[in-house]
Design an enzyme around this catalytic site. Structure first.
Site: not given
Ligand code: PLP
Ligand code: COI
Length: 347
Positions: A80, A184, A220
């Site tokens: 990620r 992220k 989210e």
């Protein structure tokens, strides 16, 4: 060293022994350095101070019931981080370097690994940011990659699985439809700070973001993914602007193992009233039950609050999922998927 009571700790920075860092300058990675100096010396024109070329990760190390120390799916964090760095067009550490530095960081902070029977873990925070001096808007050519650690308790500082309340974010978005929400990046969190502060001031533990285009479906939480249980189904949003959570991915596997149907799909706000169990999930929060979600809707006549109420304790299916994930992380249950990476005690 005095014994640490992890039940009194929350998800915060607690001092440890050392960090590990490496730099990539003009395409060449340095060897990692383990140091007790927690201060970086950076050029004041470093890109990170202007245009936010910065991404990070979060993963946990656990002391298992068998005395062995495990990192949970660190390869997923490495992948990620690589995708976040690609989005920022800057260099990323290789899988090998990422894993090697996580292991070194755990080993350098071995005494801060909480006991197995505590609610604590050694949280690792890998960060990657642009360091070359610049003025114009460019991606960073040179980067610093560091892995830091903190011996944390539960995310909320409460006992495990204690439900909290959330509010829908009606006036602030976390991520644009074609934006960076699926990566992220530090910038995504900067985007949510003000809205978070307002929610916290109103007494909510969590803020639940909606899709930025229509504000009709659930994306989210600011800290974690959303999942719900209904009629034997594990339901979670499917959206490119939601962070692909490693915990959620793992829970979906475990849910299938338990015979639940897994649905990744659009969840409209109205469906909130039909759910039996609602939770946030992520590395820091693990599974945290949500007891109520408020939707403050502004009408011409004023603001009304629509309340979606859930259980005041963790639901039975969510509890089973929690026990299985924690069981794998702490070596109480068989790691059938080979998710854990063992870390040897330093010599
Ligand atoms: N969504 C957001 C916004 C997060 O900050 C996190 C935490 O990392 C997650 C989801 C959960 O991701 P993971 O399970 O990989 O920690
Ligand atoms: C994590 O769960 O590891 C995170 O990074 C979320 C944190 C920012 C609350």
């Amino acid at each position: 060293m005095a014994e640490i009571d992890y039940s009194k700790r929350s998800f915060s920075y607690y001092p440890t022994n050392a960090i590990v860092y490496a730099t990539c300058i003009e395409g060449k990675w340095s060897k990692p350095v383990v140091t007790d100096n927690f201060n970086f010396s950076l050029h004041c024109f470093a890109g990170v101070f202007h245009y936010a070329p910065c991404c990070f990760e979060g993963l946990k190390a656990f002391r298992g019931v068998d005395g062995r120390v495990r990192l949970f799916r660190p390869d997923e964090n490495a992948k990620r981080m690589e995708s976040s760095a690609q989005y920022l067009d800057m260099p990323a550490p290789s899988m090998e370097l990422f894993l090697d530095m996580c292991v070194s960081c755990v080993q350098a902070n071995w005494e801060f690994l909480p006991p197995t029977d505590s609610c604590g873990s050694l949280y690792l925070r890998p960060v990657l940011f642009g360091i070359n001096p610049q003025l114009g808007i460019h991606s960073s050519r040179d980067v610093m990659f560091a892995v830091m650690a903190s011996g944390v308790g539960t995310y909320s500082g409460a006992k495990i699985l204690v439900p909290g309340t959330a509010v829908l974010s009606r006036n602030y978005d976390r991520a644009a439809t074609y934006g960076s929400g699926g990566y992220k990046l530090g910038a995504n969190y900067a985007q949510s700070l003000h809205a978070y502060n307002l929610a916290h001031k109103m007494g909510y533990r969590e803020l639940l973001f909606l899709d930025s285009a229509t504000h009709t479906h659930i994306e989210e939480f600011g800290s974690s993914n959303f999942f719900a249980i209904k009629h034997g189904c594990y339901i979670t949003p499917n959206s490119p602007s939601v962070l692909p959570s490693i915990t959620n991915k793992s829970l979906r596997k475990v849910a299938e193992e338990f015979g639940l149907k897994v649905e990744r799909r659009t969840i409209f706000v109205d469906e909130l009233e039909t759910f039996e169990e609602v939770n946030s999930c992520g590395t820091a929060v693990v599974i945290t039950p949500i007891s109520r979600i408020d939707d403050k809707v502004t009408l011409e006549s004023g603001t009304i609050t629509r309340e979606y109420k859930y259980l005041d304790e963790c639901g039975p299916i969510s509890r089973k999922l929690y026990d299985r994930i924690i069981g794998i992380q702490k070596g109480m249950e068989e790691d059938t998927y080979g998710w854990c990476m063992f870390v040897n005690e330093p010599k």
